[in-house]
Design a protein around this motif. Sequence first.
Motif, short mmCIF file in Angstrom:
data_model
loop_
_atom_site.label_atom_id
_atom_site.label_comp_id
_atom_site.label_asym_id
_atom_site.label_seq_id
_atom_site.Cartn_x
_atom_site.Cartn_y
_atom_site.Cartn_z
N ALA A 67 0.84 -1.21 0.00
CA ALA A 67 0.00 0.00 0.00
C ALA A 67 0.87 1.26 0.00
O ALA A 67 0.56 2.25 -0.67
N ASP A 68 1.99 1.23 0.73
CA ASP A 68 2.91 2.38 0.75
C ASP A 68 3.46 2.67 -0.65
O ASP A 68 3.71 3.82 -1.01
N LYS A 69 3.66 1.62 -1.43
CA LYS A 69 4.17 1.79 -2.81
C LYS A 69 3.08 2.32 -3.74
O LYS A 69 3.36 2.72 -4.86
N MET A 113 3.69 8.47 -8.82
CA MET A 113 3.60 9.69 -8.01
C MET A 113 4.54 9.60 -6.80
O MET A 113 5.02 10.61 -6.30
N ARG A 114 4.72 8.38 -6.30
CA ARG A 114 5.61 8.22 -5.15
C ARG A 114 7.04 8.35 -5.64
O ARG A 114 7.47 7.61 -6.51
N SER A 115 7.78 9.31 -5.11
CA SER A 115 9.17 9.43 -5.56
C SER A 115 9.99 8.39 -4.80
O SER A 115 10.12 8.46 -3.60
N GLY A 116 10.45 7.39 -5.52
CA GLY A 116 11.24 6.34 -4.87
C GLY A 116 12.57 6.19 -5.56
O GLY A 116 13.18 7.18 -5.97
N ASP A 117 13.02 4.96 -5.73
CA ASP A 117 14.26 4.65 -6.41
C ASP A 117 14.20 5.19 -7.85
O ASP A 117 13.38 4.73 -8.66
N THR A 142 12.19 5.28 -13.50
CA THR A 142 12.42 5.46 -14.94
C THR A 142 11.97 4.22 -15.69
O THR A 142 11.28 4.30 -16.72
N LYS A 143 12.33 3.05 -15.17
CA LYS A 143 11.95 1.79 -15.83
C LYS A 143 10.42 1.66 -15.86
O LYS A 143 9.83 1.31 -16.90
#
Length: 357
Positions: free
Chosen positions: A72-74, A103-107, A112-113
């Motif tokens: 859910a966090d992702k 929308m979630r800024s992660g890795d 990009t992938k």
Amino acid sequence: MHHYHLLQQKLDRHPVGAPYSEKFIEILKLLFPPGEVELALLLDFKLKKVENIVQEIDIPLDEAVAKLEDMADKGAILGKKIGGTRAYALLPNYPGLFEYPLMRSGDPENQTKLGHLWHAYYMEAMAAELGSANPPWMRVLPAEEAIDSEIEILPYEAASQMMAKAKKIAVGNCPCRISEGKCDKPLETCLSFDGAAEFLAERGIARAITLDEAIDILKKTEEAGLVHTGSNNQENLLFICNCCVCCCHMLRLITEHNFPDGVAKSSYIACLEDDLCTGCEICVERCPVGAIACDHDIAELSKDKCIGCGLCVSQCPTDAVTLTKRDTYTITPQTLNSLAKQVVENKRISLEGRIDL
Ligand code: SF4
Ligand code: SF4
């Protein structure tokens, strides 16, 4: 059958659709790694309590909660607290699996992938699925400042009035501009309301804002030449997007994918006064759908193309263009559920087996 193919089939039963493509299977592998995909397969589009989920899988409750919370966090599934327990649900492709994880800024490498995969999947299969929805899933909301105060504006067409009814508002980054990256328009422009805003803000996918901040975002996005769009229902608006025609998965249905009604037009249309027009072509530049041409030193409108966004109005130096009410327009479905039912009914042969929202 492969877990990911089963999940694709399950997601495709939602009215929005999730047609098969190898690109979509790759997206699912990124969003639901082994250990999580098995849990996703136990979910439905309606919230299911975690105690019921673990009855169908051989893992301890604590472990299931930890994994489902990560998912859910992702933004890969919906997660909520109901009373003293937690409940989870699958998300449709739109709004959901496309938007929330981007929308979630992660890795950054992963983002990009994921963005490239969504671009490919949209071009290969999802644009045709979205574009064939009848009525369209999204509609244009007119720039309110473009509408003369003497002209009637329906409450469900006035973005500010609808936002004022929301108990919670959040803003997040635009997933279309993240995945397509074709312009440098403002990024933090995706407004969500009530249940969606609560989920996204709680998970750190968007940030909670006030009504004044949301109104300021509408003004700034209008200045930047972005089109307001919202879900094509009158009550309980979930989102307002602020869209550019180079990246938006919805507006491009009209301009790139030959679905002239891929987004519902607003009930307004541009109106040009020849006597006032100097042929400066500012409105031609502003129009996202190429509805205005200036072939003989005077602006000419293609009425079929005009989506009624109002972007041409504010920048005209001589007030030669205004927004006026269309003679005829389609009434917007009352609720999201009635919209989904109409879409499914109109595609019932190809959508046999899909469920209601
Ligand atoms: S911006 Fe106004 S003056 Fe310029 S071409 Fe368009 S309608 Fe004419
Ligand atoms: S002419 Fe273009 S910019 Fe003006 S309202 Fe119509 S679609 Fe929008």
